[in-house]
Motif scaffolding. Sequence first.
Motif, PDB file in Angstrom:
ATOM      1  N   MET A   1     -26.793  38.919 -25.420  1.00 44.06           N
ATOM      2  CA  MET A   1     -25.405  39.491 -24.525  1.00 44.06           C
ATOM      3  C   MET A   1     -24.225  39.008 -25.326  1.00 44.06           C
ATOM      4  O   MET A   1     -24.050  37.965 -25.896  1.00 44.06           O
ATOM      5  N   LYS A   2     -23.485  39.888 -25.429  1.00 49.51           N
ATOM      6  CA  LYS A   2     -21.905  40.112 -26.006  1.00 49.51           C
ATOM      7  C   LYS A   2     -21.110  40.040 -24.698  1.00 49.51           C
ATOM      8  O   LYS A   2     -21.150  40.839 -23.943  1.00 49.51           O
ATOM      9  N   THR A   3     -20.335  39.096 -24.797  1.00 51.74           N
ATOM     10  CA  THR A   3     -19.115  39.288 -23.730  1.00 51.74           C
ATOM     11  C   THR A   3     -17.853  39.250 -24.150  1.00 51.74           C
ATOM     12  O   THR A   3     -17.381  38.452 -25.093  1.00 51.74           O
ATOM     13  N   ILE A   4     -16.791  39.919 -23.642  1.00 51.87           N
ATOM     14  CA  ILE A   4     -15.599  40.324 -23.982  1.00 51.87           C
ATOM     15  C   ILE A   4     -14.666  40.227 -22.752  1.00 51.87           C
ATOM     16  O   ILE A   4     -15.160  40.657 -21.798  1.00 51.87           O
ATOM     17  N   GLN A   5     -13.680  39.570 -22.979  1.00 54.01           N
ATOM     18  CA  GLN A   5     -12.602  39.420 -21.730  1.00 54.01           C
ATOM     19  C   GLN A   5     -11.588  40.226 -21.751  1.00 54.01           C
ATOM     20  O   GLN A   5     -10.881  40.213 -22.816  1.00 54.01           O
ATOM     21  N   VAL A   6     -11.299  40.643 -20.795  1.00 52.68           N
ATOM     22  CA  VAL A   6     -10.107  41.179 -20.649  1.00 52.68           C
ATOM     23  C   VAL A   6      -8.935  40.215 -19.766  1.00 52.68           C
ATOM     24  O   VAL A   6      -8.840  39.988 -18.891  1.00 52.68           O
ATOM     25  N   ASP A   7      -8.086  39.938 -20.615  1.00 47.95           N
ATOM     26  CA  ASP A   7      -7.147  38.992 -20.154  1.00 47.95           C
ATOM     27  C   ASP A   7      -5.815  39.269 -19.437  1.00 47.95           C
ATOM     28  O   ASP A   7      -4.764  39.970 -19.993  1.00 47.95           O
ATOM     29  N   LEU A   8      -5.869  39.288 -17.993  1.00 50.35           N
ATOM     30  CA  LEU A   8      -4.967  39.677 -17.165  1.00 50.35           C
ATOM     31  C   LEU A   8      -4.601  38.555 -16.222  1.00 50.35           C
ATOM     32  O   LEU A   8      -4.515  38.852 -14.810  1.00 50.35           O
ATOM     33  N   GLY A   9      -4.656  37.441 -16.552  1.00 52.59           N
ATOM     34  CA  GLY A   9      -4.309  36.362 -15.739  1.00 52.59           C
ATOM     35  C   GLY A   9      -5.320  36.306 -14.618  1.00 52.59           C
ATOM     36  O   GLY A   9      -6.488  36.150 -14.860  1.00 52.59           O
ATOM     37  N   ASP A  10      -4.746  36.377 -13.281  1.00 51.95           N
ATOM     38  CA  ASP A  10      -5.959  36.053 -12.165  1.00 51.95           C
ATOM     39  C   ASP A  10      -6.727  37.095 -11.980  1.00 51.95           C
ATOM     40  O   ASP A  10      -7.425  37.129 -11.266  1.00 51.95           O
ATOM     41  N   ARG A  11      -6.333  38.193 -12.805  1.00 45.81           N
ATOM     42  CA  ARG A  11      -7.271  39.431 -12.570  1.00 45.81           C
ATOM     43  C   ARG A  11      -8.167  39.550 -13.911  1.00 45.81           C
ATOM     44  O   ARG A  11      -8.614  40.744 -13.943  1.00 45.81           O
ATOM     45  N   SER A  12      -8.139  38.632 -14.692  1.00 42.13           N
ATOM     46  CA  SER A  12      -9.073  38.777 -15.723  1.00 42.13           C
ATOM     47  C   SER A  12     -10.528  39.018 -15.243  1.00 42.13           C
ATOM     48  O   SER A  12     -11.122  38.584 -14.297  1.00 42.13           O
ATOM     49  N   TYR A  13     -11.171  39.596 -16.345  1.00 42.82           N
ATOM     50  CA  TYR A  13     -12.628  39.853 -15.981  1.00 42.82           C
ATOM     51  C   TYR A  13     -13.471  40.001 -17.310  1.00 42.82           C
ATOM     52  O   TYR A  13     -13.001  40.514 -18.283  1.00 42.82           O
ATOM     53  N   PRO A  14     -14.811  39.891 -17.157  1.00 47.37           N
ATOM     54  CA  PRO A  14     -15.552  39.909 -18.414  1.00 47.37           C
ATOM     55  C   PRO A  14     -16.268  41.383 -18.378  1.00 47.37           C
ATOM     56  O   PRO A  14     -16.408  41.987 -17.435  1.00 47.37           O
ATOM     57  N   ILE A  15     -16.539  41.662 -19.681  1.00 51.10           N
ATOM     58  CA  ILE A  15     -17.403  42.853 -20.310  1.00 51.10           C
ATOM     59  C   ILE A  15     -18.430  42.341 -20.728  1.00 51.10           C
ATOM     60  O   ILE A  15     -18.496  41.792 -21.704  1.00 51.10           O
ATOM     61  N   HIS A  16     -19.714  42.469 -20.169  1.00 54.47           N
ATOM     62  CA  HIS A  16     -21.143  42.046 -20.850  1.00 54.47           C
ATOM     63  C   HIS A  16     -21.683  43.285 -21.242  1.00 54.47           C
ATOM     64  O   HIS A  16     -21.739  44.435 -20.593  1.00 54.47           O
ATOM     65  N   ILE A  17     -22.235  43.028 -22.521  1.00 58.12           N
ATOM     66  CA  ILE A  17     -22.870  43.912 -23.258  1.00 58.12           C
ATOM     67  C   ILE A  17     -24.109  43.557 -23.767  1.00 58.12           C
ATOM     68  O   ILE A  17     -24.205  42.488 -24.305  1.00 58.12           O
ATOM     69  N   GLY A  18     -25.138  44.118 -23.209  1.00 56.31           N
ATOM     70  CA  GLY A  18     -26.734  43.771 -23.536  1.00 56.31           C
ATOM     71  C   GLY A  18     -27.484  44.233 -22.726  1.00 56.31           C
ATOM     72  O   GLY A  18     -27.417  44.991 -22.075  1.00 56.31           O
ATOM     73  N   SER A  19     -28.646  43.539 -22.448  1.00 57.53           N
ATOM     74  CA  SER A  19     -29.765  43.947 -21.455  1.00 57.53           C
ATOM     75  C   SER A  19     -29.513  43.470 -20.173  1.00 57.53           C
ATOM     76  O   SER A  19     -30.331  42.730 -19.473  1.00 57.53           O
ATOM     77  N   CYS A  20     -28.606  44.082 -19.614  1.00 53.32           N
ATOM     78  CA  CYS A  20     -28.143  43.817 -18.306  1.00 53.32           C
ATOM     79  C   CYS A  20     -29.171  44.291 -17.094  1.00 53.32           C
ATOM     80  O   CYS A  20     -29.185  43.802 -16.111  1.00 53.32           O
ATOM     81  N   PHE A  21     -30.164  45.311 -17.420  1.00 55.78           N
ATOM     82  CA  PHE A  21     -30.992  45.689 -16.641  1.00 55.78           C
ATOM     83  C   PHE A  21     -32.203  44.823 -16.663  1.00 55.78           C
ATOM     84  O   PHE A  21     -32.844  44.167 -15.644  1.00 55.78           O
ATOM     85  N   SER A  22     -32.906  44.799 -17.798  1.00 56.79           N
ATOM     86  CA  SER A  22     -33.907  43.624 -17.936  1.00 56.79           C
ATOM     87  C   SER A  22     -33.918  42.320 -17.619  1.00 56.79           C
ATOM     88  O   SER A  22     -34.847  41.744 -17.240  1.00 56.79           O
ATOM     89  N   ASP A  23     -32.414  41.677 -18.141  1.00 55.69           N
ATOM     90  CA  ASP A  23     -32.384  40.419 -17.950  1.00 55.69           C
ATOM     91  C   ASP A  23     -31.059  40.738 -16.830  1.00 55.69           C
ATOM     92  O   ASP A  23     -29.972  40.446 -17.158  1.00 55.69           O
ATOM     93  N   ASP A  24     -31.300  40.701 -15.393  1.00 53.96           N
ATOM     94  CA  ASP A  24     -30.520  41.113 -14.591  1.00 53.96           C
ATOM     95  C   ASP A  24     -29.544  39.872 -13.769  1.00 53.96           C
ATOM     96  O   ASP A  24     -29.059  39.882 -12.708  1.00 53.96           O
ATOM     97  N   ALA A  25     -29.596  38.529 -14.503  1.00 52.07           N
ATOM     98  CA  ALA A  25     -29.026  37.497 -13.722  1.00 52.07           C
ATOM     99  C   ALA A  25     -27.646  37.786 -13.705  1.00 52.07           C
ATOM    100  O   ALA A  25     -26.967  37.110 -12.744  1.00 52.07           O
ATOM    101  N   LEU A  26     -26.664  38.588 -14.423  1.00 55.33           N
ATOM    102  CA  LEU A  26     -25.388  38.855 -14.141  1.00 55.33           C
ATOM    103  C   LEU A  26     -25.173  39.611 -13.026  1.00 55.33           C
ATOM    104  O   LEU A  26     -24.413  39.199 -12.244  1.00 55.33           O
TER     105      LEU A  26
END
Length: 360
Positions: free
Chosen positions: A1-26
């Motif tokens: 899983m690769k994660t990229i952060q969008v840096d917007l202060g208190d509105r920051s959020y992650p972009i998760h790239i990988g097996s999000c369906f087969s490994d659905d923990a996120l």
Amino acid sequence: MKTIQVDLGDRSYPIHIGSCFSDDALIRSIPNTEVVVVTNETVAPLYADQVLASLKRDGRRLGQVVLPDGEAYKTLDTVNRIFTYLLEGNFSRKVALVALGGGVVGDMTGYAAACYQRGVDFYQIPTTLLSQVDSSVGGKTGVNHVLGKNMIGAFKQPKAVFIDPETLKTLPNRELSAGFAEVVKHGVIADATYFEHLEANVESILALESDALVQVIGRSCEIKAGVVAKDETEQGVRATLNFGHTFGHAIETTLGYGQWLHGEAVAVGMVMAADLSVRLGMIDNLLVERVKNLLAVAGLPIEAPSGMTQNQFSTAMKRDKKVDAGALRLVLLQSLGKALVTADYPQSSLDETLAEFCRD
């Protein structure tokens, strides 16, 4: 899983790239006690049950809205279906909307989230290449109007983006190629080395080789996330991400939404913007040919629609969001990997570009 952060202060959020369906923990970790999945008639049979199963847990209320598929339905009337479902179901301000689908679903879901009870959480699960590399990142949401594309909307950042490249295996080839246009755009305006990588690896990318996909989706998301972090509401540098879009939106608006896919129109728009850049002495023809060749290899159009007139282009472009005090600002190329937004160009040069592509 690769994660990229969008840096917007208190509105920051992650972009998760990988097996999000087969490994659905996120996906399972979405905290809201009310969650409504918004999808469309094409995507729902493929992935909705899987996403809903990932979200199911004791005490959580789940819902689903299935919208018609296609750019032609990216309207206020369609968004109103989301509002009606939420209101009839008495969903509260604690609800989270989950956009499951391509850019049209993501744009409408985000806009609904920005408006419902003056703002609720939303998440993106993009299932097309175009939405994975572009529209799911950055918080632009909205709908089309018969007089202009994306002229009604709001900035609404998601809480997280979950990208599973495996969804691209169910994507029609035409949709895949259309998404590749936005990938090319990122290289052209922001990263010459990335553009060269695309030239060398276009076949493996479009063949959906896993490593190639993760690398491309990741780099495109990094580029867009970096630009958005600098200019969230498009007051400056973010406008460069619209390279080719002013010409492309004119095509979509004139032909009717859905006749050409967004990426197809943007592909031609990039060629037209590059042509104008040559006429202004900013780049040479060699770069235009490289852009055209890469787009053509990907199966994208590089000529304007047959029969579309110069006057139709001009009329549609005058309604573009980048018109400021009556002047149309365009995104042009200074070199490979470097773009600028400017209204400082002779109208005669723009007219020459339009005349070159409108052979009516």
